[in-house]
Design an enzyme around this catalytic site. Structure first.
Site, PDB file in Angstrom:
ATOM      1  N   MET A 162       0.180 -26.522   6.514  1.00  0.00           N
ATOM      2  CA  MET A 162       1.154 -25.335   6.868  1.00  0.00           C
ATOM      3  C   MET A 162       2.384 -25.898   6.869  1.00  0.00           C
ATOM      4  O   MET A 162       3.122 -26.556   7.651  1.00  0.00           O
ATOM      5  CB  MET A 162       0.296 -25.390   8.211  1.00  0.00           C
ATOM      6  CG  MET A 162      -0.019 -23.722   8.399  1.00  0.00           C
ATOM      7  SD  MET A 162      -1.477 -23.187   8.807  1.00  0.00           S
ATOM      8  CE  MET A 162      -1.832 -24.017  10.130  1.00  0.00           C
ATOM      9  N   CYS A 163       3.304 -24.399   6.968  1.00  0.00           N
ATOM     10  CA  CYS A 163       4.318 -24.820   7.448  1.00  0.00           C
ATOM     11  C   CYS A 163       4.623 -22.622   7.942  1.00  0.00           C
ATOM     12  O   CYS A 163       3.431 -22.209   7.509  1.00  0.00           O
ATOM     13  CB  CYS A 163       5.148 -24.431   6.606  1.00  0.00           C
ATOM     14  SG  CYS A 163       5.662 -26.911   6.271  1.00  0.00           S
TER      15      CYS A 163
END
Lengths: 293, 242
Positions: A1-2
């Site tokens: 995730m970012c």
């Protein structure tokens, strides 16, 4: 995730607020990427000069470096922007390398400045006083590392060409082969990061004559993996998602701006968001805004 | 911080919750604490600002109106609740819903109604990819279009789309019933177009009726898609593949 955020201002009245708005967006995206953060801001520029964004160890005396080289320098925490005549750029880079080997040049451009550090994104934004910056467009990233280590070098944005930068949410699976191809073409990659390969790929395509929009179109065929990209050039701002739309993206457009967020939350504080056209960019479709157009 | 629920004087049982001053966790805890005979049957939620998991895990026959865009998994696992969202919904709205009703008045992001066992999900705008993925009994009515891989591995229930459908509709489909009025970019593995017989027209009419739009669209414009049933039955010719 970012987490990814981006803001492209259409109404010049909003330009002084660019940094403050982006800082709020980055803050909200801390939960998607608490490891590190970075942002690129397209601010003012002077004809015939380039801005080199320098990064040094904590406590670097950038004012002394500027004085030693005889150029204007604006320090911000571990980074500084050195403004030099365009014709002198190569000489300045050589001088930096020989006289100040601890200093890295992380970006160059007529208007772009680039800042990134390890740490909670909200803190990183404060350290660089993002809220005080103005400009026409900016992109930012909050990182939760997957393909390479949590280091400042691994933080986004990546810049591999003048006034060009890219942020990426996802992971590429053919970056090693593509890296070899790009290095044969003479591109210089500073890290082992997969996202930097995507940035270098776009730089390569634009060097070969593509517009940013065309370069993004080509990347659909040449890049394999998961990606949502937001990219910036001196005058443009583009968005691309992989064909299966693995990573989230929401956009909002008003008469005043075009905004990008990994989630709607990041856009919730923007002025006039209640009446914005909010939409999810479609997979494998290039979105591109250009100030010159 | 404690939940500041304001009982409104003019409407019996109306509860107002402002998420700019209360947390989602507080709201959800209050909703989960409602007993079967509660008189707090109408809730209004202000300033959702795209927050995640709003009204997730409901198990009460109450009405909730959310005034603005919501984030991920809004009204996920809903049982019996009626939830109206005055805005767009993020990923997984109504994910694993068991029963009840969810109405998204804007667009829905990916995986709307994913894995849901029952209830009705109505989306006024578009739904993006994977709408109704692994649906197990939910009815979904999308007034706009749906993205790629919608109803992927759909086991039961129905997906009604008034607009278009993206690539690989109904890939690896079990027994979910799909109706699309517009263009279908492509059918997934083992999904085929099927004849629309009277019983299917009656089924479609009942779903449109439930969504409150019966008579607004011509049932004759829809095409029906379902499973060819060649993938999920054991076939001796495929024995070497196992």
């Amino acid at each position: 995730m970012c987490g990814i955020v981006g803001l492209f201002i259409k109404d010049p009245k909003l330009e002084p607020q660019l940094g403050a708005l982006l800082a709020e967006m980055l803050d909200v995206m801390c939960s998607r990427g608490p490891d590190s953060a970075g942002f690129a801001v397209y601010g003012s520029g002077k004809d015939g000069t380039v801005k080199l964004t320098l990064r040094g160890p904590a406590g670097t005396d950038f004012a002394a470096i500027g004085a030693a080289l005889g150029h204007e320098v604006t320090p911000r925490d571990t980074h500084a922007v050195l403004t030099v005549p365009a014709a002198a750029e190569a000489d300045v880079r050589t001088a930096l390398k020989s006289r100040f080997p601890a200093i890295d040049v992380i970006s160059t451009g007529a208007r772009m400045e680039l800042y990134k550090e390890v740490g909670l994104p909200a803190d990183v934004a404060k350290r660089f006083k993002l809220e005080t910056m103005s400009g026409t467009h900016a992109i930012g990233h909050t990182r939760m590392a997957t393909e390479s280590a949590v280091t400042t070098d691994g933080a986004h944005p990546f810049s591999t060409g003048s006034d060009q930068c890219l942020v990426h949410n996802g992971s590429l699976s053919n970056h090693a082969g593509l890296r070899r191809r790009l290095e044969r073409e003479g591109l210089h990659l500073a890290t082992e990061n997969d996202s930097e390969v995507a940035a270098a790929y776009l730089t390569y395509r634009m060097r070969e004559g593509d517009t940013l929009g065309e370069a993004l179109e080509h990347s659909l065929g040449d890049l394999d993996g998961f990606y949502t990209f937001v990219v910036g050039t001196e005058s443009g701002f583009g968005v691309l998602r992989d064909p299966i739309a693995c990573k989230p993206a929401v956009m909002a457009e008003t008469d005043q701006y075009v905004a990008f967020g990994s989630e709607y939350r990041a856009l919730a504080g923007l002025p006039g968001i209640e009446n914005a056209r909010v939409f999810e960019p479609e997979p494998a479709k290039v979105y591109f805004w250009d100030r010159a157009a | 911080m404690t939940l500041s629920v304001k009982p409104a004087g003019d409407a019996a049982g109306l509860q107002l919750v402002d998420l700019s001053t209360s947390s989602v966790r507080e709201l959800n805890a209050a909703l989960h604490a409602l007993g079967p005979d509660t008189n707090q049957t109408f809730w209004k939620v202000a300033h959702p600002n795209g927050r995640h998991a709003i009204a997730a895990g409901l198990d009460a026959a109450i009405d909730i109106e959310i005034d603005g865009p919501v984030g991920y998994y809004c009204a996920g696992m809903n049982k019996r609740g009626r939830v109206v969202i005055n805005g767009n919904a993020g990923v997984g709205v109504g994910e694993n819903m068991m029963s009840g009703f969810i109405h998204v008045k804007g667009d829905a992001s990916q995986s709307a109604g994913a894995t849901a066992h029952g209830g009705l999900l109505v989306i006024d705008g578009n739904a993006s990819a994977r709408c109704g993925i692994s649906m197990k009994g939910i009815d979904i009515v999308v007034k706009g279009s749906v993205g790629h891989l919608s109803a992927f591995m759909g086991q039961a229930g129905s997906l009604v789309v008034l607009g278009d459908a993206g690539e690989a509709l109904g890939d690896s489909l079990y027994e979910a019933k799909l109706f699309v009025r517009g263009k279908v970019a492509g059918l997934g593995a083992d999904c085929i177009e099927k004849k629309m017989r009277d019983e299917h027209k009656a089924l479609l009419a009942s779903k449109l009726d439930a969504a409150g739009i019966l008579g607004e669209v011509d049932i004759g414009e829809f095409r029906r898609y379902g499973s060819a049933r060649t993938l999920y039955h054991f076939h001796v010719d495929n024995v070497s593949s196992y």
